[in-house]
Structures are given as structure tokens and as C-alpha cells.
Design a protein around this motif. Structure first.
Motif: not given
Length: 325
Positions: A62, A82, A84, A94, A111-112, A114-115, A119, A127
Motif C-alpha cells: 500500500k 492499482y 483506488e 497498491m 490498508a483498507r 476492500s484491499d 487480493l 501484504l
């Protein structure tokens, strides 16, 4: 398309390495610098996507993307980036690494929710992130991945002395993975090869968030899309330009998640499972596409109007998630 079979350095030295790379960037790319897209005109080495079986997982990092975090380090070596939406209409990145591990990546941020869905397409990815909302941490711990948050006893992270927190945390990837896992670990569903017929010539394409923007300008001299963010050229730590071979603007549903940041702002949840419209940018042309991802463990397919796979150009891919109306 279902994807295939799933599968302590000294901190002072690393601090010095990060400081050198950031210092080089500061000397070559100040605010308002003129740019003709040729800061780096050397041919870009291609990444092969037909390779031996993966030797390990991908590394997902991230990466901060506010102005104070730029220029970032190590983005140019990612196989996929990515983009976002996050709180306050801003953006975060990401970066996915499989074929190459840079010496340093960052600044690393949180992190969030939806990560975890995004993934799910990889086999137990690693991660790397700075932390997460306290109620999200147990969910990350249960997710099918190897979580590597920053901690005081980790040799993988270091703070750069010439940037202010929270925009100064950097990752040394080889502390988490001894070597790149190989292209076979990129179970994204992407296909590569000859461009489809049709499309439309387009020299520049812009995606806007409420408080952020991405612009991609085609460079004939480099055969790449030059990235700008929030109206400024997006540079590498050594002053070059970030320049993917393919850009995907993927229109997705963005809803509220169950989590909020420390200011009380709701964290957006990007739904990367489902289907919808997309634009694929390659070779100076834009192709309208349909994307589909049936489940979190699947990769994402992109097809043309006649249902055929829409091939990407060999090289780095950026996927920008854009909310749909």
C-alpha cells in the motif's frame, strides 16, 4: 475466467539508500518543472507473462499518494499498480510485485477493507502496510494472505529522516521475499498480445476523483502512457516519469464500508468483484471493454464488444478504479 492453481539489514544503511533516492528526485523535479515526456528515453524492458511456475507469492504494498508523498519510490518496478479512492476524495495506490523486487518501496500507508477482496485473486499474497483501523486488523489476520504491517521489531521498514510522518515509512522488499516469485504468480486474469482491431486514437485520458486526478498522456517516443497525478507529472525517485504500457479505467461500484478513519470519515469500499464497463488504453488508442470477475478468488477478464479477450501490451499495467453512476 477462473484463475489457475493457487499457490536484518541494518536500518541505517536503508535510511541512507532511501535518502539518496529521494534527494535525487528533489534535485531533478521541482514544482513547475518543464517536461516534454523525455526525461527517460531509454527503451523500457518488457516483462514476460509466459513463465515457469511461480516460486512464491506476489508482494502487495500500500503506497501513499498525496502530494507530500511524491515522488514515490519503487512504483516503476511494479507489475501492476492499482489506484483506488479513499477518504476525503483522495487516492491511494497498491503496487503488485512478482517479476522484480526494488530495493525500496514507499511511502507505505495503511490498508483498507476492500484491499482484501482485491487480493483474493492471488495465492496467499504478502501484504505490506503501515497499519489499519483497529476493528479491521482482526479481519486482515483472518484473510487468506500473509499480513506484514510495520512494527518496531521489523527489519523490513525504516523511516526516512528527510520527510515528515506519516509520509516517511519505506519498505525493503527483500526482507519479506528473498527473490521475485515470477510472472506465474500474477493470477490477475489479464491477457497480453496483439491489440484488437478498432479503438479510437486518443492522446490523453483523465480520471477524476473528488479531490484527486490521474491523467495519462501517450508518448510516441517511449511507446508508453506518461502519468500525471493531480495536475503534475508523476515521477520516479530518480526524476524519470512513471510510464505504464497499458492503463485500465475500470468503472466499479464504490460504497461505504463498515470502517471510518480517525477523523470520522467513512472509508470507501471498492467492489472489484462483479462486472461493468472499462476503457483500456494501449498503443495510443482507447478500447471500450467489459470487465468481469465472478468471485474474489478469480482474476478479472476484459473483453471487446464481440466477447473476445482484450489483450494488454507487454509491460506495466495501471488499473484505476472509478466510481460508476
Amino acid at each position: 475466467m477462473r484463475r489457475g492453481t493457487r499457490r536484518g539489514r541494518c536500518a541505517a544503511l536503508l535510511t541512507a539508500a532511501v535518502a539518496v533516492s529521494l534527494g535525487a528526485a528533489g534535485c531533478t523535479a521541482g514544482p513547475g518543472a518543464q517536461d516534454d515526456g523525455r526525461a527517460s528515453t531509454a527503451p523500457v524492458p518488457e516483462r514476460s507473462h509466459s513463465a515457469a511456475p511461480a516460486s512464491g507469492p506476489v508482494l502487495a504494498v500500500k503506497v501513499d499518494n498525496v502530494r507530500a508523498a511524491r515522488p514515490q519510490t519503487g512504483l516503476e518496478d511494479a507489475d501492476v499498480v492499482y489506484a483506488e479512492p479513499v477518504e476525503a476524495g483522495l487516492s491511494r495506490l497498491m503496487a503488485i510485485y512478482a517479476t522484480e523486487l526494488p530495493e525500496s518501496v514507499g511511502p507505505v500507508r495503511s490498508a483498507r477493507e476492500s484491499d482484501l477482496e482485491l487480493l483474493g485473486q492471488f495465492d496467499r499474497p504478502v501484504l505490506a502496510f503501515s497499519g489499519a483501523q483497529s476493528k479491521l486488523l482482526p479481519i486482515i489476520d483472518k484473510a487468506p494472505l500473509r499480513a506484514e504491517p510495520a512494527s518496531e521489531d521489523s527489519d523490513a521498514y525504516v523511516r526516512a529522516g528527510d520527510r515528515q510522518a506519516p509520509h516517511n515509512l519505506y519498505l525493503r522488499p527483500d526482507e519479506l521475499l528473498g527473490k521475485p516469485s515470477g510472472a506465474a504468480a500474477l493470477t490477475t486474469g489479464f491477457t497480453y498480445g496483439k491489440a484488437p482491431a478498432g479503438g479510437r486514437a486518443e492522446s490523453s485520458h483523465t480520471v477524476r476523483y473528488p479531490s484527486a486526478s490521474f491523467a495519462f498522456t501517450w508518448s510516441d517516443s517511449r511507446d508508453r502512457w506518461l502519468v500525471s497525478m493531480d495536475g503534475s507529472p508523476a515521477r520516479t525517485a530518480d526524476g524519470g516519469r512513471l510510464a505504464p504500457a497499458t492503463v485500465v479505467v475500470q468503472h466499479v461500484r464504490v460504497r461505504e464500508s463498515d470502517f471510518r478513519d480517525f477523523r470520522g470519515s467513512n472509508s470507501p469500499y471498492v467492489e472489484s468483484v462483479g462486472s461493468g464497463e472499462a476503457e483500456v488504453l494501449r498503443d495510443g488508442r482507447v478500447y471500450d471493454a467489459t470487465w468481469k470477475r465472478g468471485a474474489a478468488e478469480d482474476g478479472t477478464t476484459y473483453t471487446t464488444g464481440d466477447g473476445k479477450p482484450l489483450n494488454f501490451a507487454e509491460g506495466q499495467v495501471w488499473v484505476v478504479f472509478a466510481g460508476r453512476s
